[in-house]
Design a protein around this motif. Structure first.
Motif, PDB file in Angstrom:
ATOM      1  N   ASP A 132       2.208 -10.529  -2.834  1.00 26.62           N
ATOM      2  CA  ASP A 132       3.548 -10.619  -2.870  1.00 26.62           C
ATOM      3  C   ASP A 132       4.052 -11.554  -3.821  1.00 26.62           C
ATOM      4  OD1 ASP A 132       4.120  -8.368  -1.302  1.00 26.62           O
ATOM      5  OD2 ASP A 132       4.164  -9.216   0.397  1.00 26.62           O
ATOM      6  N   TYR A 263       8.002  -8.922  -5.684  1.00 19.78           N
ATOM      7  CA  TYR A 263       7.253  -7.928  -6.502  1.00 19.78           C
ATOM      8  C   TYR A 263       5.735  -7.757  -5.872  1.00 19.78           C
ATOM      9  CZ  TYR A 263      10.693 -10.227  -9.507  1.00 19.78           C
ATOM     10  OH  TYR A 263      11.770 -10.483 -10.263  1.00 19.78           O
ATOM     11  N   ASP A 264       5.383  -6.545  -5.835  1.00 18.93           N
ATOM     12  CA  ASP A 264       4.234  -6.050  -4.993  1.00 18.93           C
ATOM     13  C   ASP A 264       3.236  -5.841  -6.242  1.00 18.93           C
ATOM     14  OD1 ASP A 264       2.142  -5.427  -3.902  1.00 18.93           O
ATOM     15  OD2 ASP A 264       3.059  -3.507  -2.941  1.00 18.93           O
ATOM     16  N   THR A 265       2.426  -7.135  -6.475  1.00 23.48           N
ATOM     17  CA  THR A 265       1.320  -7.101  -7.659  1.00 23.48           C
ATOM     18  C   THR A 265       0.015  -6.331  -7.091  1.00 23.48           C
ATOM     19  OG1 THR A 265       0.550  -9.098  -7.185  1.00 23.48           O
ATOM     20  CG2 THR A 265       2.264  -9.013  -8.564  1.00 23.48           C
ATOM     21  N   ASP A 267       0.013  -3.388  -6.164  1.00 20.82           N
ATOM     22  CA  ASP A 267       0.388  -1.716  -6.434  1.00 20.82           C
ATOM     23  C   ASP A 267       0.481  -1.808  -8.060  1.00 20.82           C
ATOM     24  OD1 ASP A 267       1.315   1.063  -5.732  1.00 20.82           O
ATOM     25  OD2 ASP A 267       2.761   0.267  -7.070  1.00 20.82           O
ATOM     26  N   ASP A 270       4.075  -1.119  -9.568  1.00 18.67           N
ATOM     27  CA  ASP A 270       4.929  -2.496  -9.170  1.00 18.67           C
ATOM     28  C   ASP A 270       4.538  -3.303  -9.766  1.00 18.67           C
ATOM     29  OD1 ASP A 270       6.676  -0.900  -7.413  1.00 18.67           O
ATOM     30  OD2 ASP A 270       5.788  -1.658  -5.658  1.00 18.67           O
ATOM     31  N   TYR A 271       3.269  -3.814 -10.072  1.00 20.89           N
ATOM     32  CA  TYR A 271       2.601  -4.636 -10.988  1.00 20.89           C
ATOM     33  C   TYR A 271       3.332  -4.694 -12.368  1.00 20.89           C
ATOM     34  CZ  TYR A 271      -0.887  -7.184 -14.066  1.00 20.89           C
ATOM     35  OH  TYR A 271      -1.356  -7.899 -15.079  1.00 20.89           O
ATOM     36  N   LYS A 273       6.063  -3.077 -13.335  1.00 25.75           N
ATOM     37  CA  LYS A 273       7.426  -3.412 -13.228  1.00 25.75           C
ATOM     38  C   LYS A 273       7.585  -4.953 -13.088  1.00 25.75           C
ATOM     39  CE  LYS A 273       8.745   0.826 -10.708  1.00 25.75           C
ATOM     40  NZ  LYS A 273       9.279   1.261  -9.264  1.00 25.75           N
TER      41      LYS A 273
END
Length: 306
Positions: A132, A263-265, A267, A270-271, A273
């Protein structure tokens, strides 16, 4: 007692990013031009927590090395007169006083936090999960520390999530009325927690995200917590016990409902993004990246080549 220490679990296998993480720790994957773990350590230091413990594993030596000095690299940059990159390399090693301990086996987040017991001692401390990333413009951790200072006990970061993804998170049961504490985000009293419930059984859509400020009593509870979901020792299970016993023990569990940029890195989508968004917002990269991205989308993106 003021909070001065942070524990960052970083022992996961990173299977969602294979084969990239076969030899490179997932925490070292770059978000633009810095590894994800550096953003997390920087967040802790920005909130005044400059004593940082990384909980790693045998394959994560690169994570530990990143926060150490590299005399050979620094000398090479000095000789080239590359002061900007030299400052950035040194900055990684000067963010905080970084320690490490190894988690011998992947036994869950609760066990990873328990690995920090000797370093933390009998003090409150923060836990920041490396997957996160919280935007530096959103002072979530600072507000959580303020809530802990006012109410004591433990504080958990919560975020409203859509019903279709609620089963991916720990989910909180909270009192209907918020309590007055934080300046930016709503603060609620947590009464119960459940790990990854089916959507139709979830008590709310308030999901636990990867920031915690914990009372040292959590170590005592974790030592007797039995393996739960997935056969692992779940931090959520220990916090559930603490929330249920709060009135008796005098150590409440509060939640700060975060509404900022996360930002959920962990995933892949999402990473990507996060990389795109942060690159577009950078003064040195945005003027070139954003117009290209805008043109790419306007022209139909991947459909333009069909």
């Amino acid at each position: 007692m003021p909070v001065t220490k942070a524990v960052i679990p970083a022992a996961g296998l990173g299977t969602r990013f294979l084969p990239a993480t076969k030899a490179v720790p997932k925490e070292m994957l770059p978000v633009v031009d810095r590894p994800a773990i550096e953003y997390v350590v920087e967040e802790a230091a920005r909130a005044g927590l400059r004593d940082v413990l990384l909980v790693t594993s045998r394959s994560k030596k690169a994570v530990e090395d990143h926060f150490d000095r590299d005399a050979e690299l620094e000398l090479a940059l000095e000789r080239k007169g590359d002061g900007a990159r030299l400052a950035r390399v040194r900055g990684s090693a000067e963010l905080a006083e970084v320690h490490s301990v190894r988690q011998g086996a992947p036994r869950g987040l609760g066990h990873a936090v328990l690995c920090g017991a000797q370093h933390v001692g009998d003090e409150p401390f923060a836990v920041l999960l490396g997957d996160d990333l919280i935007d530096e413009r959103d002072p979530l951790l600072e507000e959580m520390l303020a809530v802990r200072e006012r109410f004591g006990g433990s504080v958990i970061a919560l975020m409203e999530v859509p019903e279709e993804v609620v089963s991916l998170y720990g989910v909180a049961t909270v009192d209907p009325d918020p309590v007055g504490a934080g300046e930016r985000y709503e603060t609620v009293r947590i009464r119960d927690l459940v790990e990854k419930p089916p959507a139709d059984e979830a008590p709310s859509n308030l999901a636990v995200i990867g920031r915690y400020v914990l009372a040292p009593r959590v170590f005592e509870v974790l030592r007797r917590t039995q393996p739960g979901r997935g056969g692992e020792i779940q931090l959520t299970d220990a916090l559930c016990e603490m929330a249920r016993a709060a009135d008796e023990d005098g150590e409440p569990v509060h939640g700060v409902v975060f509404t900022g940029r996360r930002y959920d890195t962990g995933d892949r989508v999402d990473y990507l993004k996060a990389v795109i968004r942060l690159a577009c917002e950078r003064a040195d990269l945005g003027p070139e990246i954003y117009p290209w991205l805008e043109e790419y989308v306007t022209n139909g993106g991947p459909k333009a080549d069909n």
